[in-house]
Design an enzyme around this catalytic site. Sequence first.
Site, PDB file in Angstrom:
ATOM      1  N   CYS A  12      12.009  12.853 102.626  1.00  0.00           N
ATOM      2  CA  CYS A  12      13.185  13.581 102.171  1.00  0.00           C
ATOM      3  C   CYS A  12      12.905  15.060 102.012  1.00  0.00           C
ATOM      4  O   CYS A  12      11.760  15.500 102.024  1.00  0.00           O
ATOM      5  CB  CYS A  12      13.620  13.020 100.832  1.00  0.00           C
ATOM      6  SG  CYS A  12      13.887  11.254 100.869  1.00  0.00           S
ATOM      7  N   GLY A  39      15.151  14.410 106.907  1.00  0.00           N
ATOM      8  CA  GLY A  39      15.925  13.202 106.649  1.00  0.00           C
ATOM      9  C   GLY A  39      17.352  13.360 107.128  1.00  0.00           C
ATOM     10  O   GLY A  39      18.007  14.346 106.789  1.00  0.00           O
ATOM     11  N   ASN A 114      11.460  13.693  96.479  1.00  0.00           N
ATOM     12  CA  ASN A 114      10.789  13.436  97.754  1.00  0.00           C
ATOM     13  C   ASN A 114       9.450  12.770  97.446  1.00  0.00           C
ATOM     14  O   ASN A 114       8.666  13.306  96.665  1.00  0.00           O
ATOM     15  CB  ASN A 114      10.566  14.746  98.504  1.00  0.00           C
ATOM     16  CG  ASN A 114       9.681  14.598  99.738  1.00  0.00           C
ATOM     17  OD1 ASN A 114       9.031  15.540 100.151  1.00  0.00           O
ATOM     18  ND2 ASN A 114       9.659  13.426 100.335  1.00  0.00           N
ATOM     19  N   GLY A 115       9.219  11.645  98.085  1.00  0.00           N
ATOM     20  CA  GLY A 115       7.949  10.952  97.897  1.00  0.00           C
ATOM     21  C   GLY A 115       8.183   9.486  97.639  1.00  0.00           C
ATOM     22  O   GLY A 115       9.286   8.969  97.882  1.00  0.00           O
ATOM     23  N   CYS A 252      -0.357  15.265 101.998  1.00  0.00           N
ATOM     24  CA  CYS A 252      -0.213  14.418 103.185  1.00  0.00           C
ATOM     25  C   CYS A 252      -0.474  15.250 104.442  1.00  0.00           C
ATOM     26  O   CYS A 252       0.277  16.174 104.754  1.00  0.00           O
ATOM     27  CB  CYS A 252       1.205  13.855 103.207  1.00  0.00           C
ATOM     28  SG  CYS A 252       1.642  13.091 104.767  1.00  0.00           S
ATOM     29  N   TYR A 258       3.511  16.122 111.844  1.00  0.00           N
ATOM     30  CA  TYR A 258       4.845  15.736 112.304  1.00  0.00           C
ATOM     31  C   TYR A 258       6.008  16.158 111.412  1.00  0.00           C
ATOM     32  O   TYR A 258       7.009  16.685 111.892  1.00  0.00           O
ATOM     33  CB  TYR A 258       4.898  14.207 112.485  1.00  0.00           C
ATOM     34  CG  TYR A 258       6.287  13.709 112.815  1.00  0.00           C
ATOM     35  CD1 TYR A 258       6.777  13.783 114.108  1.00  0.00           C
ATOM     36  CD2 TYR A 258       7.107  13.191 111.819  1.00  0.00           C
ATOM     37  CE1 TYR A 258       8.059  13.356 114.416  1.00  0.00           C
ATOM     38  CE2 TYR A 258       8.390  12.768 112.110  1.00  0.00           C
ATOM     39  CZ  TYR A 258       8.858  12.843 113.406  1.00  0.00           C
ATOM     40  OH  TYR A 258      10.118  12.433 113.690  1.00  0.00           O
ATOM     41  N   CYS A 398       1.482   3.779 104.761  1.00  0.00           N
ATOM     42  CA  CYS A 398       1.538   4.898 103.822  1.00  0.00           C
ATOM     43  C   CYS A 398       2.284   4.410 102.579  1.00  0.00           C
ATOM     44  O   CYS A 398       3.344   3.806 102.686  1.00  0.00           O
ATOM     45  CB  CYS A 398       2.286   6.078 104.431  1.00  0.00           C
ATOM     46  SG  CYS A 398       2.563   7.379 103.219  1.00  0.00           S
ATOM     47  N   CYS A 449      -4.587  13.789 101.825  1.00  0.00           N
ATOM     48  CA  CYS A 449      -4.547  12.336 101.899  1.00  0.00           C
ATOM     49  C   CYS A 449      -4.517  12.007 103.390  1.00  0.00           C
ATOM     50  O   CYS A 449      -3.633  12.468 104.105  1.00  0.00           O
ATOM     51  CB  CYS A 449      -3.286  11.773 101.230  1.00  0.00           C
ATOM     52  SG  CYS A 449      -3.119   9.989 101.495  1.00  0.00           S
TER      53      CYS A 449
HETATM   54  P1  AMP Z   1       6.440   5.305 118.857  1.00  0.00           P
HETATM   55  O1  AMP Z   1       7.355   5.304 119.988  1.00  0.00           O
HETATM   56  O2  AMP Z   1       6.789   4.238 117.854  1.00  0.00           O
HETATM   57  O3  AMP Z   1       4.980   5.266 119.241  1.00  0.00           O
HETATM   58  O4  AMP Z   1       6.663   6.676 118.065  1.00  0.00           O
HETATM   59  C1  AMP Z   1       5.990   7.857 118.405  1.00  0.00           C
HETATM   60  C2  AMP Z   1       6.927   8.999 118.314  1.00  0.00           C
HETATM   61  O5  AMP Z   1       7.566   9.001 117.044  1.00  0.00           O
HETATM   62  C3  AMP Z   1       6.205  10.333 118.469  1.00  0.00           C
HETATM   63  O6  AMP Z   1       6.802  11.014 119.538  1.00  0.00           O
HETATM   64  C4  AMP Z   1       6.406  11.037 117.159  1.00  0.00           C
HETATM   65  O7  AMP Z   1       6.844  12.372 117.357  1.00  0.00           O
HETATM   66  C5  AMP Z   1       7.492  10.269 116.453  1.00  0.00           C
HETATM   67  N1  AMP Z   1       7.154  10.072 115.039  1.00  0.00           N
HETATM   68  C6  AMP Z   1       5.982  10.221 114.416  1.00  0.00           C
HETATM   69  N2  AMP Z   1       6.089   9.968 113.108  1.00  0.00           N
HETATM   70  C7  AMP Z   1       7.357   9.643 112.882  1.00  0.00           C
HETATM   71  C8  AMP Z   1       8.093   9.284 111.702  1.00  0.00           C
HETATM   72  N3  AMP Z   1       7.538   9.229 110.521  1.00  0.00           N
HETATM   73  N4  AMP Z   1       9.400   8.986 111.854  1.00  0.00           N
HETATM   74  C9  AMP Z   1       9.957   9.033 113.048  1.00  0.00           C
HETATM   75  N5  AMP Z   1       9.332   9.393 114.189  1.00  0.00           N
HETATM   76  C10 AMP Z   1       8.035   9.688 114.110  1.00  0.00           C
END
Ligand code: AMP
Length: 463
Positions: A12, A39, A114-115, A252, A258, A398, A449
């Site tokens: 968030c 979010g 957030n968290g 984090c 990301y 996580c 972390c």
């Molecule tokens: P996947 O297709 O499940 O391997 O997702 C990988 C893709 O999801 C990458 O291109 C990342 O940019 C994106 N990604 C990484 N972390 C998250 C997250 N927490 N929520 C949504 N997308 C994510």
Amino acid sequence: MDKKSRKLGEECGVFGVSLTETEGAGLTYNALLALQHRGQESAGIAVLVDRSIRCYKDQGLASEIFNDEALKKLPDAAMAIGHVRYSTTGASCSENAQPIVIEYLRGRLAVAHNGNIVNGMEIKAELEKGGCDFTATTDSEVIATLIAYEALSCSNIEEAVAKAATRLRGAFSLVVLSSQGKLIALRDGWGFRPLCIGEGSLGLAVSSESCALESAGFEFLRDVQPGEMLVIDQKQQMVSSQVLEKDRQGLCIFEYVYFARPDSVIDGLSVYKARFRAGQVLAREYPVEADVVCGVPDSGLEAAQGYSAASGIPFVSGFLKNRYIGRSFIFPSQKQRETAVRLKLNPLKTNISGKRIVLVDDSIVRGTTSAKIIKSLKEAGAAEVHLRISSPPFKYTCHFGTDIDDAKNLIANQISQEELRQRIGADSLGYISLEGLQEACGDCALPFCVGCFNGDYPMAVEE
Ligand code: AMP
């Protein structure tokens, strides 16, 4: 939303202002637009008017919720807080949207969080025994209720917030607005999630990320320190106190990989720089002969530029991204997400055809995105695709704000790296090492972390 079909969830964004003019709702809205990447499920703004708190929140993007009519429903106010949400605990429904507004001994308070706390259920059970009711299913509601409960035995709201915080274990960057005219910001002692303060001609603001301060017209002052509470009054007087022990072990690292926006600076480290350097480290750790480097838009782009700079292989745009659709992961079912990936990224054949490509992305979660993207590059005529990932294999759950439906769904847990390479159709696959990522993020003022990469969490957690 079907929890099981969801992959990693984003977390968030929180924001709050105390101003000399009654521009609170408008500036908070602007800030939420800049925090939208944190979010997209729901958004809300609470304002203080005449010792009362009014709140408007709903499911959807900030720009969809706060149309002219909705903004008009929020009266002119000098103090306001806002929130954008992607569910980490609790279902995706309007009851779980934030800020959460709750009655307390001396009026009302609004809480934006957030968290993710790890002892939410335990506290909730205790509060229920003490006669408290719950309408939502989030740990944020537990925090709000706990503050209201503690207020019964405290002389002011900041004391109640500080007391409540000592009961919480886990990640909480909090922004609280009380009908007594206080804006309170508090970051947990581990510093899991970012929180910073800004100053502008109209007053003070607190925000999850510095990009939102700038977008709303404030200058970044400093980060809120782990365990620090700031109390800002209606005259923009700010008092800081260290209310929790600084455990100093927990920012984090995935914020840099990301979550956060590249134009944000978190705890002294530019997100852009961290990603660029991670690309440079990747080039050193996993060199390959290739013609071009491409990044997966958007979160792989900076690391791709870093890889290019370090390797001398030219960086080119590999895809055209359609900016007019939402992020694919906001779609509820796997089937919808699959179509969305193709809708979202179309390979740029001119740059791809006949080329040996280094493709850089920030992470592999289930492996579905990489497989589809590599397939589309090959269909567009790529001769070879060498996938480079700017975070280590994502292997562990996580507990602190990144939602993973089940660690079993993390592909790095299920198959070997070679099997994964074959499954996604890459000619080679290289992940940055954990040491390499830590080196790239070396300028950060806080320790990290890295539990999602090595299972070593800063505190005991129940699996
Ligand atoms: P996947 O297709 O499940 O391997 O997702 C990988 C893709 O999801 C990458 O291109 C990342 O940019 C994106 N990604 C990484 N972390 C998250 C997250 N927490 N929520 C949504 N997308 C994510």
